[in-house]
Design an enzyme around this catalytic site. Structure first.
Site, PDB file in Angstrom:
ATOM      1  N   ALA A  52      10.532 -18.308  29.727  1.00 23.18           N
ATOM      2  CA  ALA A  52      11.048 -19.588  29.320  1.00 23.18           C
ATOM      3  C   ALA A  52      12.034 -20.024  30.177  1.00 23.18           C
ATOM      4  O   ALA A  52      12.938 -18.983  30.620  1.00 23.18           O
ATOM      5  CB  ALA A  52      11.481 -19.747  27.917  1.00 23.18           C
ATOM      6  N   GLU A  53      12.175 -21.054  30.531  1.00 20.60           N
ATOM      7  CA  GLU A  53      13.304 -21.768  31.411  1.00 20.60           C
ATOM      8  C   GLU A  53      14.528 -21.723  30.793  1.00 20.60           C
ATOM      9  O   GLU A  53      15.406 -21.771  31.194  1.00 20.60           O
ATOM     10  CB  GLU A  53      12.864 -23.301  32.081  1.00 20.60           C
ATOM     11  CG  GLU A  53      11.846 -22.920  33.086  1.00 20.60           C
ATOM     12  CD  GLU A  53      10.671 -22.065  33.256  1.00 20.60           C
ATOM     13  OE1 GLU A  53      10.088 -22.195  32.126  1.00 20.60           O
ATOM     14  OE2 GLU A  53      10.399 -21.404  34.189  1.00 20.60           O
ATOM     15  N   GLY A  96      12.046 -20.323  12.477  1.00 22.58           N
ATOM     16  CA  GLY A  96      13.491 -19.878  12.221  1.00 22.58           C
ATOM     17  C   GLY A  96      14.295 -20.797  11.836  1.00 22.58           C
ATOM     18  O   GLY A  96      15.153 -21.566  12.755  1.00 22.58           O
ATOM     19  N   SER A 153       5.325 -25.479  36.356  1.00 21.22           N
ATOM     20  CA  SER A 153       5.332 -25.576  34.710  1.00 21.22           C
ATOM     21  C   SER A 153       6.693 -25.090  34.251  1.00 21.22           C
ATOM     22  O   SER A 153       7.420 -24.135  35.123  1.00 21.22           O
ATOM     23  CB  SER A 153       4.215 -24.821  34.055  1.00 21.22           C
ATOM     24  OG  SER A 153       4.557 -23.375  34.211  1.00 21.22           O
ATOM     25  N   ARG A 165       0.699  -1.288  -0.204  1.00 22.76           N
ATOM     26  CA  ARG A 165       0.046  -0.099  -0.094  1.00 22.76           C
ATOM     27  C   ARG A 165       0.847   1.260   0.046  1.00 22.76           C
ATOM     28  O   ARG A 165       0.606   2.203  -0.705  1.00 22.76           O
ATOM     29  CB  ARG A 165      -0.940  -0.212   1.186  1.00 22.76           C
ATOM     30  CG  ARG A 165      -1.599   1.089   1.513  1.00 22.76           C
ATOM     31  CD  ARG A 165      -2.389   0.997   2.596  1.00 22.76           C
ATOM     32  NE  ARG A 165      -3.293   2.217   3.228  1.00 22.76           N
ATOM     33  CZ  ARG A 165      -2.799   3.148   4.034  1.00 22.76           C
ATOM     34  NH1 ARG A 165      -1.580   3.001   4.669  1.00 22.76           N
ATOM     35  NH2 ARG A 165      -3.527   4.152   4.259  1.00 22.76           N
ATOM     36  N   GLN A 190       2.364 -18.690  12.921  1.00 24.68           N
ATOM     37  CA  GLN A 190       3.305 -17.705  13.100  1.00 24.68           C
ATOM     38  C   GLN A 190       3.589 -16.541  12.001  1.00 24.68           C
ATOM     39  O   GLN A 190       4.032 -15.448  12.021  1.00 24.68           O
ATOM     40  CB  GLN A 190       4.862 -18.237  13.669  1.00 24.68           C
ATOM     41  CG  GLN A 190       4.828 -18.857  14.934  1.00 24.68           C
ATOM     42  CD  GLN A 190       6.228 -19.783  14.910  1.00 24.68           C
ATOM     43  OE1 GLN A 190       7.222 -19.415  15.395  1.00 24.68           O
ATOM     44  NE2 GLN A 190       5.883 -21.091  14.421  1.00 24.68           N
ATOM     45  N   ARG A 221       5.530 -32.589  27.200  1.00 21.81           N
ATOM     46  CA  ARG A 221       4.893 -32.716  26.105  1.00 21.81           C
ATOM     47  C   ARG A 221       5.659 -31.717  24.852  1.00 21.81           C
ATOM     48  O   ARG A 221       6.128 -30.762  25.423  1.00 21.81           O
ATOM     49  CB  ARG A 221       3.622 -31.814  26.018  1.00 21.81           C
ATOM     50  CG  ARG A 221       2.731 -32.934  26.833  1.00 21.81           C
ATOM     51  CD  ARG A 221       2.233 -33.937  26.200  1.00 21.81           C
ATOM     52  NE  ARG A 221       1.061 -34.696  26.915  1.00 21.81           N
ATOM     53  CZ  ARG A 221       1.269 -35.606  27.757  1.00 21.81           C
ATOM     54  NH1 ARG A 221       2.746 -35.845  28.231  1.00 21.81           N
ATOM     55  NH2 ARG A 221       0.251 -36.255  28.379  1.00 21.81           N
ATOM     56  N   ASP A 262      11.537 -13.686  10.462  1.00 25.49           N
ATOM     57  CA  ASP A 262      12.643 -14.378  10.915  1.00 25.49           C
ATOM     58  C   ASP A 262      13.591 -13.141  11.607  1.00 25.49           C
ATOM     59  O   ASP A 262      14.504 -13.438  12.463  1.00 25.49           O
ATOM     60  CB  ASP A 262      13.555 -15.037  10.064  1.00 25.49           C
ATOM     61  CG  ASP A 262      12.747 -16.405   9.696  1.00 25.49           C
ATOM     62  OD1 ASP A 262      11.804 -16.795  10.500  1.00 25.49           O
ATOM     63  OD2 ASP A 262      13.269 -17.154   8.768  1.00 25.49           O
TER      64      ASP A 262
END
Ligand code: F6P
Length: 324
Positions: free
Chosen positions: A190-191, A174, A218, A24, A256, A248, A131
């Site tokens: 995140a761990e 990625g 968790s 556009r 994404q 899991r 990416d």
């Protein structure tokens, strides 16, 4: 006097949210400067087969908020050959196209570089890939939306992981770059984050899991698709080493790449689209337009496609401090 009368615009490679906002901006900027615009369908494939459509102010109305690309996209094998590129150039001549704006990533700019060398046609690029793996811009168009899609999905996974006291491995996109994993991993707390830029130290990961607080119910490990071990294998390894964890794997995949572009991506695409057309009118070619520290920068294609070989150590450090 600049002789450009008609610009061709196309999207190529993997689509990215914000590509429509870029189209556009390019169309409307060209028309503002009294330049015609032709849309080229399906990237280099459509250039070779002559799939061209005239673009008007109206043809780009109501697309700024839409994911995907109205011009469609493809990864072209034919354009990798000299004959393919010659055919593409003949088609451009036939349709009186004197310059191109290419929206895409590494493959798109590699092709554009060859095309300029062989046929001396002006091409300016816009970084369109989720990416964020191009040099010469802080962020690529689509990256912000993609990492927000990831954190939205992983927040949901966290809810169910928390309810079941589970460990989830989440694989994100990625192929060659861990930048989606790195930033979204920080965003979801995140761990651990596994990326292709750094070799996964499996012993250190196991140690980290062993030492992680027992009151944490968790755990989330984000793995970039291009990591040398990969989501599936790491899940198997963790299951074997820690049978006590209910583990899991979730692979987020192409969600994404879709969805409404974020405001950041719409504004980025709009700014870069305007700058791309102005660059062509000022006689520039063979460069990608990007934004660094909020300023427009032009980076030659051959530099833009050089891979970042290491991830930002500051971001990696943050992950290690905060996930304890
Ligand atoms: O180039 C962007 C990207 O999303 C990569 O992260 C991913 O590996 C690839 O595209 C997937 O491509 P395709 O849609 O062709 O499977």
């Amino acid at each position: 006097m600049n002789k450009i009368k008609t610009i061709g615009v196309f999207t190529s490679g993997g689509d990215a949210p914000g590509m429509n906002a870029a189209i556009r901006a390019i169309v409307r900027t060209a028309l503002y400067y009294n330049i015609n615009v032709t849309g080229i369908m399906r990237g280099y494939e459509g250039m070779i087969s002559g799939e061209f459509i005239p673009m008007s102010r109206k043809s780009v109305a109501n697309i700024i908020q839409r994911g995907g690309t109205i011009l469609k996209t493809a990864r072209s094998e034919a354009f990798r050959t000299k004959e393919g590129r010659k055919e593409a150039f003949e088609q451009l001549k036939k349709h009186n196209i004197d310059a191109l704006v290419a929206i895409g990533g590494e493959g798109t700019f590699t092709g554009a570089n060859l095309f300029i060398k062989e046929f001396n046609i002006p091409v300016i690029g816009l970084p369109g890939t989720i990416d964020n793996d191009l040099l010469g811009t802080d962020f690529t168009i689509g990256y912000d939306t993609a990492i927000n899609t990831v954190i939205d999905a992983v927040d949901k996974i966290r809810d169910t992981a928390e309810s079941h006291d589970r460990l989830f491995i989440v694989e994100v996109m990625g192929r060659d770059s861990g930048l989606i994993a790195l930033r979204s991993g920080i965003g979801v707390g995140a761990e651990a984050i596994l990326i292709p830029e750094s070799k996964t130290d499996i012993d250190a990961l196991f140690k980290r899991l062993e030492e992680s607080r027992s009151d944490k119910s968790s755990k989330i490990i984000i793995v970039a698709e291009g990591d040398e071990i990969g989501g599936f294998e790491i899940t198997e390894m963790i299951k074997e080493k820690f049978p006590k964890y209910d583990t899991r794997l979730s692979i987020l995949g192409h969600i994404q790449r879709g969805g409404k572009p974020s405001c950041m991506d719409r504004v980025l695409a709009s700014r870069l689209g305007v700058a791309a057309v102005e660059a062509l009118l000022n006689g520039r070619k063979g460069a990608m337009v990007g934004l660094i520290n909020n300023n427009i920068h032009y980076t030659p294609f051959y530099n833009a496609i050089k891979h970042l070989s290491e991830a930002d150590p500051n971001l990696l450090k943050i992950v290690n401090i905060l996930s304890l």
